[in-house]
Design an enzyme around this catalytic site. Structure first.
Site, mmCIF file in Angstrom:
data_model
loop_
_atom_site.group_PDB
_atom_site.id
_atom_site.type_symbol
_atom_site.label_atom_id
_atom_site.label_comp_id
_atom_site.label_asym_id
_atom_site.label_seq_id
_atom_site.Cartn_x
_atom_site.Cartn_y
_atom_site.Cartn_z
ATOM 1 N N HIS A 1 0.879 -1.208 0.002
ATOM 2 C CA HIS A 1 0.173 0.047 -0.090
ATOM 3 C C HIS A 1 0.860 1.374 -0.190
ATOM 4 C CE1 HIS A 1 -2.739 2.897 2.254
ATOM 5 N NE2 HIS A 1 -3.408 2.578 1.029
ATOM 6 N N HIS B 1 -0.323 10.914 -2.281
ATOM 7 C CA HIS B 1 -1.833 10.578 -1.850
ATOM 8 C C HIS B 1 -2.354 11.800 -1.369
ATOM 9 C CE1 HIS B 1 -4.594 9.571 1.169
ATOM 10 N NE2 HIS B 1 -4.591 8.355 0.676
HETATM 11 O O1 G3P Z 1 -6.655 1.834 -2.751
HETATM 12 C C1 G3P Z 1 -6.819 1.523 -1.581
HETATM 13 C C2 G3P Z 1 -6.664 2.768 -0.707
HETATM 14 O O2 G3P Z 1 -5.322 3.204 -1.018
HETATM 15 C C3 G3P Z 1 -7.713 3.736 -0.914
HETATM 16 O O3 G3P Z 1 -7.763 4.736 0.330
HETATM 17 O O4 G3P Z 1 -6.782 6.820 1.220
HETATM 18 O O5 G3P Z 1 -5.253 5.044 0.993
HETATM 19 O O6 G3P Z 1 -5.892 5.992 -1.011
HETATM 20 P P1 G3P Z 1 -6.151 5.867 0.305
HETATM 21 MG MG MG Z 2 -4.572 4.742 -2.109
#
Ligand code: G3P
Ligand code: MG
Length: 229
Positions: A6, A47
């Protein structure tokens, strides 16, 4: 269980940087998830629209020229990468999940991916395009039907995964706070995979596996791989 790094290996390295992405490749993550914004005709990997959490910048992305933005420190001297740099690094070594943040990303993405296919040999079957912005995903599907779509949701809709099926998605990517048996069952019935974010805890990961979840987004992919070894 399919393990996505992630934002790269964001538990150990600055998130969404080439270093975190290289670490994900090194540890054998099945997939890498990154977040992408459009800025001045370029796709950049970060992000937050606000810069203060992950960089030494202040204000928001649009306050910066592309040159200024790419010079910021994104942690430990790392820079904010462009999507092109990430594609170049990952090649086809694992699945790359490009999560689109913000507006005006669809046309730019499709154009860039055509170029990446011809110039870098990027195999589109190694890509998954996701977003919370569902009209954007619909636009992608119209512009490039061959691209696989992951429909993100932080809620349980009244008609469960109907929205994802309607989009022609291959997966529904759900928040761990809400995912439940009914949602997973509905996804399976529709032939959709279920990927859950963000799961950094072994017990929770195992519980999700019992539920029939296909994959998780984890900040510690190496550890997650060992939970299911
Ligand atoms: O794509 C999964 C997750 O990353 C979605 O939430 O806020 O971490 O981008 P965020
Ligand atoms: Mg994400």
């Amino acid at each position: 269980m399919f393990i996505f790094a992630h934002r790269g290996v964001s538990g150990h390295f600055p998130e969404n940087t080439l270093k975190a992405i290289q670490a994900a490749l090194d540890c054998g993550a099945d997939g890498i998830e990154i977040d992408v914004y459009a800025l001045h005709g370029e796709l950049v990997v970060i992000h937050d629209r606000e810069l203060n959490r992950t960089t030494n910048g202040t204000g928001v992305l649009e306050d910066y020229s592309l040159t200024e933005l790419l010079q910021l420190d994104a942690g430990s001297g790392e820079k904010i990468p462009t999507l092109w740099q990430v594609l170049h690094l990952v090649q086809n070594r694992c699945l790359l999940n490009i999560e689109l943040k913000g507006h005006d990303t669809a046309e730019l993405l499709v154009k860039l991916l055509h170029k990446a296919r011809s110039e870098l040999g990027i195999d589109w079957s190694r890509l998954l395009i996701s977003s919370f912005h569902h009209p954007l995903l619909q636009q992608i599907k119209t512009l490039a039907p061959a691209l696989a779509i992951g429909a993100l949701t932080a809620s349980i809709p009244l008609d469960y995964c109907a929205f994802a099926a309607e989009l022609g998605a291959v997966s529904v990517n759900c928040d761990r706070a809400f995912i439940d048996e009914a949602m997973v069952k509905d996804a399976k019935k529709r032939g959709l995979k279920v990927f859950v974010y963000t799961v950094n805890n072994e017990r929770e990961a195992k519980r999700l596996q019992q539920l029939g979840v296909d994959g998780i987004f984890c900040n510690f992919p190496q550890e997650a791989k060992s939970w299911f070894a």
